[in-house]
Design a protein around this motif. Sequence first.
Motif, PDB file in Angstrom:
ATOM      1  N   VAL A 106       0.974  -1.314  -0.199  1.00  0.00           N
ATOM      2  CA  VAL A 106       0.079  -0.101  -0.242  1.00  0.00           C
ATOM      3  C   VAL A 106       0.994   1.282   0.026  1.00  0.00           C
ATOM      4  CG1 VAL A 106      -1.834   1.425   1.235  1.00  0.00           C
ATOM      5  CG2 VAL A 106      -1.844  -1.274   1.284  1.00  0.00           C
ATOM      6  N   LEU A 107       0.460   2.042  -0.864  1.00  0.00           N
ATOM      7  CA  LEU A 107       1.528   3.254  -0.995  1.00  0.00           C
ATOM      8  C   LEU A 107       0.499   4.396  -0.916  1.00  0.00           C
ATOM      9  CD1 LEU A 107       3.949   4.911  -1.657  1.00  0.00           C
ATOM     10  CD2 LEU A 107       3.293   5.078  -4.204  1.00  0.00           C
ATOM     11  N   ASP A 108       0.992   5.403   0.498  1.00  0.00           N
ATOM     12  CA  ASP A 108       0.119   6.534   0.887  1.00  0.00           C
ATOM     13  C   ASP A 108       0.781   7.806   0.371  1.00  0.00           C
ATOM     14  OD1 ASP A 108      -1.807   8.139   1.974  1.00  0.00           O
ATOM     15  OD2 ASP A 108      -1.372   7.425   3.924  1.00  0.00           O
ATOM     16  N   THR A 109       0.223   8.448  -0.752  1.00  0.00           N
ATOM     17  CA  THR A 109       1.095   9.712  -1.253  1.00  0.00           C
ATOM     18  C   THR A 109       0.173  10.867  -0.668  1.00  0.00           C
ATOM     19  OG1 THR A 109      -0.049   9.562  -3.406  1.00  0.00           O
ATOM     20  CG2 THR A 109       1.877   8.467  -2.986  1.00  0.00           C
ATOM     21  N   PRO A 110       0.938  11.872  -0.068  1.00  0.00           N
ATOM     22  CA  PRO A 110       0.185  13.033   0.362  1.00  0.00           C
ATOM     23  C   PRO A 110       0.211  14.445  -0.449  1.00  0.00           C
ATOM     24  CG  PRO A 110       2.021  12.965   1.680  1.00  0.00           C
ATOM     25  CD  PRO A 110       2.112  11.742   0.778  1.00  0.00           C
ATOM     26  N   GLY A 111      -0.863  14.816  -1.154  1.00  0.00           N
ATOM     27  CA  GLY A 111      -0.597  15.935  -1.679  1.00  0.00           C
ATOM     28  C   GLY A 111       0.208  16.200  -2.795  1.00  0.00           C
ATOM     29  N   LEU A 112      -0.182  17.382  -3.771  1.00  0.00           N
ATOM     30  CA  LEU A 112       0.589  17.716  -4.722  1.00  0.00           C
ATOM     31  C   LEU A 112       1.997  17.961  -4.585  1.00  0.00           C
ATOM     32  CD1 LEU A 112       0.324  18.308  -7.712  1.00  0.00           C
ATOM     33  CD2 LEU A 112      -0.296  20.884  -7.152  1.00  0.00           C
ATOM     34  N   ASN A 113       2.393  18.800  -3.268  1.00  0.00           N
ATOM     35  CA  ASN A 113       3.681  19.120  -3.288  1.00  0.00           C
ATOM     36  C   ASN A 113       4.580  17.763  -3.093  1.00  0.00           C
ATOM     37  OD1 ASN A 113       3.524  21.879  -3.321  1.00  0.00           O
ATOM     38  ND2 ASN A 113       3.250  22.066  -1.148  1.00  0.00           N
ATOM     39  N   ALA A 114       3.892  16.697  -2.314  1.00  0.00           N
ATOM     40  CA  ALA A 114       4.733  15.745  -2.204  1.00  0.00           C
ATOM     41  C   ALA A 114       4.986  14.840  -3.362  1.00  0.00           C
ATOM     42  CB  ALA A 114       4.063  14.923  -1.131  1.00  0.00           C
ATOM     43  N   ILE A 115       3.910  14.934  -4.214  1.00  0.00           N
ATOM     44  CA  ILE A 115       4.105  14.290  -5.463  1.00  0.00           C
ATOM     45  C   ILE A 115       5.284  15.033  -6.409  1.00  0.00           C
ATOM     46  CG2 ILE A 115       2.893  13.314  -7.639  1.00  0.00           C
ATOM     47  CD1 ILE A 115       0.409  12.910  -5.847  1.00  0.00           C
ATOM     48  N   GLY A 116       4.869  16.254  -6.652  1.00  0.00           N
ATOM     49  CA  GLY A 116       5.772  17.006  -7.658  1.00  0.00           C
ATOM     50  C   GLY A 116       7.199  16.871  -7.101  1.00  0.00           C
ATOM     51  N   ALA A 117       7.378  16.892  -5.938  1.00  0.00           N
ATOM     52  CA  ALA A 117       8.739  17.097  -5.506  1.00  0.00           C
ATOM     53  C   ALA A 117       9.690  15.774  -5.394  1.00  0.00           C
ATOM     54  CB  ALA A 117       8.991  17.876  -4.024  1.00  0.00           C
ATOM     55  N   GLU A 118       8.755  14.751  -5.578  1.00  0.00           N
ATOM     56  CA  GLU A 118       9.488  13.377  -5.540  1.00  0.00           C
ATOM     57  C   GLU A 118       9.489  13.037  -6.828  1.00  0.00           C
ATOM     58  OE1 GLU A 118      11.567  12.450  -3.511  1.00  0.00           O
ATOM     59  OE2 GLU A 118      11.268  12.995  -1.743  1.00  0.00           O
ATOM     60  N   PRO A 119      10.369  12.808  -7.824  1.00  0.00           N
ATOM     61  CA  PRO A 119       9.990  12.479  -9.191  1.00  0.00           C
ATOM     62  C   PRO A 119      10.194  10.801  -9.226  1.00  0.00           C
ATOM     63  CG  PRO A 119      12.511  13.309  -8.863  1.00  0.00           C
ATOM     64  CD  PRO A 119      11.635  13.806  -7.831  1.00  0.00           C
ATOM     65  N   GLU A 120      10.764  10.151  -8.371  1.00  0.00           N
ATOM     66  CA  GLU A 120      10.548   8.808  -8.077  1.00  0.00           C
ATOM     67  C   GLU A 120       9.067   8.125  -8.097  1.00  0.00           C
ATOM     68  OE1 GLU A 120      14.122   6.404  -6.819  1.00  0.00           O
ATOM     69  OE2 GLU A 120      14.083   8.074  -5.678  1.00  0.00           O
ATOM     70  N   LEU A 121       8.333   9.088  -7.448  1.00  0.00           N
ATOM     71  CA  LEU A 121       6.841   8.832  -7.058  1.00  0.00           C
ATOM     72  C   LEU A 121       6.233   8.545  -8.564  1.00  0.00           C
ATOM     73  CD1 LEU A 121       5.622  10.888  -4.118  1.00  0.00           C
ATOM     74  CD2 LEU A 121       5.946   8.282  -4.105  1.00  0.00           C
ATOM     75  N   THR A 122       6.443   9.624  -9.180  1.00  0.00           N
ATOM     76  CA  THR A 122       5.661   9.544 -10.757  1.00  0.00           C
ATOM     77  C   THR A 122       6.393   8.773 -11.573  1.00  0.00           C
ATOM     78  OG1 THR A 122       6.558  11.663 -11.090  1.00  0.00           O
ATOM     79  CG2 THR A 122       4.443  11.770 -10.401  1.00  0.00           C
TER      80      THR A 122
END
Length: 654
Positions: free
Chosen positions: A215-231
């Motif tokens: 399970v991957l819990d990802t919080p908010g646009l800032n966290a997603i955008g700042a971590e390229p490995e997430l996307t």
Amino acid sequence: MPLRGGPDMFANDFDAHYAWRREQAQRLQHLIDVLAARDLLDVGMRSRIERLQRHLLSDKVMVAFVAEFSRGKSELINAVFFAGYGRRIMPASAGRTTMCPTELGYDPELPPCLRLLPIETRLQSQSLMEWRTAPERWKRIDLDVNDADQLAQAIDTVSEVQWVPVETARALGFWHDERPDDNPPVNADGLVEVPRWRHAMINMAHPLLKQGLVVLDTPGLNAIGAEPELTMSLLPMAEGVVFVLAADAGVSKSDLAIWREHLAAGAREAGARLVVLNKVDVLWDDLSAPQAVEAQIERQRAETAHVLGLPAEQVIAVSAQKGLLAKVRGDQALLEHSRLLDFERALADKVLLRRRDALGSQLEVLRTEVLQAIGRHEQREVTVRDEQIEELEGLRGKNAVQMTQMRRRIEQEQQEFDAGAMRIQALRSVHMKLLRELFGSLSAQSLQTEVEGLSSALHQSGLKLGLRRAYEETFARLHKRFAEAQRKADEVQAMLRGAFRNLNAEFGFSLQVPGTLDLSHHASALREIEAAHADVLSLTNAWRLAQAAYAQRVAKAILERLKRVFDEALEDVETWNKAAAAQVDAQLRERRRHFAQRLETIQRLASASEGLEERLADLRSQQAAYASDMQALRSLVEGLIVPEPVPTPASSAV
């Protein structure tokens, strides 16, 4: 598979999926044993079966939950996966809770623990993958999985924050001069609130996690955008992505930004995306008729689907809080009213069915290959036995001198075969030369060479002028390299086809060129990477790319994902090559064994240790027994690896 329904629908479905995987892996082990006992398991076939067996046993199903703050995402995770603890495990209070991306999984090599990576590591160029191999940089908190209170208290650490100067917040990716409306407030001391942790990993022996759920819990646009490995890495690896919205608000501006920038690319994939309109209980109104409330919910679903460009059935209205409460209290009526079971049903159908279909397709391909290999072996054995019977029938009435002549003729055939077989070494040399060229096209060194231009563009200081062009040129070269690799693979196959045809004609072999080595699915993965990551290099992200540490993480994230594609392509080439080479080796061994059997038969007849008619009867008996055994073996293979269908629910509320 258990009947679907009750408070643990998804858990039951996942249990069944896990049991199916283990059963299929056990069947493959039985297949290995059966084929090996009959000397039908060459190196290539063993490699393919064991590769799929490992895949079945270690297969992971990642479900990623994505949302802005305060959408109830963590509560939804609690309700679906952790209601059995009788309380919340993931922090889900009002306001911002999960402040950093959090992975929940199971690694038997580690004790139950929570590992936290400090946010300051964002200022360095190492990727998350690299930080995973540096355990000393993570804060570790041991977990007592039998104490729900201790477990929840420890996991609540992921919501910790700290206050830093604006300059530090900007460097960490939480302050954007270009988007002042999105910046967090500044306190009286001129400090900004940012998460204390960059990434969290929870390792616990929860039944679903032990069975392969991540399970991957990802919080908010800032966290997603700042971590390229997430996307670039984690979200593309997810079998299902759940996008959580608030039912009363629908799709907000920041929600739409997340969707368009990071999720929309995969929205059309069958079942790859589910959208949850959470907190639907805020629409429950005792002063309105139930039909009016239902109509309002359906309007929200339809409007959300329209805005996101999705089929309406992929948008599900849920009250995670009421669903969790219902599970804890055992309130079936409230559970039904919360619609949580609708979401769990959709999650199982869209995620687990897709995963099982993918694994089932691999099993079907393997089954076909095994049956073809059995058929080829049977054809050779029948031909050899028929020739032996014909040869022995020709000995009726022959004396010892004539039998000696027969033995000399067989020995001569054997010598000629051995001499001719030496020419196979020339075939191997040509084969290996072409194969080395193919491996070279897909090697790690070739990949590194092709991405050097893009890497240089990402590592230049300040604004990355010419980055888009470098990106496009890099992928153009990579596409060309895969096209060249496919051409070389076709060349290897054409060479083998001609060589096998000559060997079959000269030696009576039944060599068959393995199915086409098709690299197109790897080329498709390359195109998906190119399309999915283009937004990271867009002008709207230029301000982030100007930061050296972020740009270096982007470069590493792209390279890591490309490396997976190249490694998987090389593994396919290796498996395909083993299948081709193993056939030649197996038929050489079989032919030499048959020469030995013929010589032994002549020797025994010449020494009068066995009668001719007795030997003929024995061969015919062996032939009949062999035919019966092969038929039984084919039936066994058919039954061993036929994927079992997943029962379809009688009805669906989605």
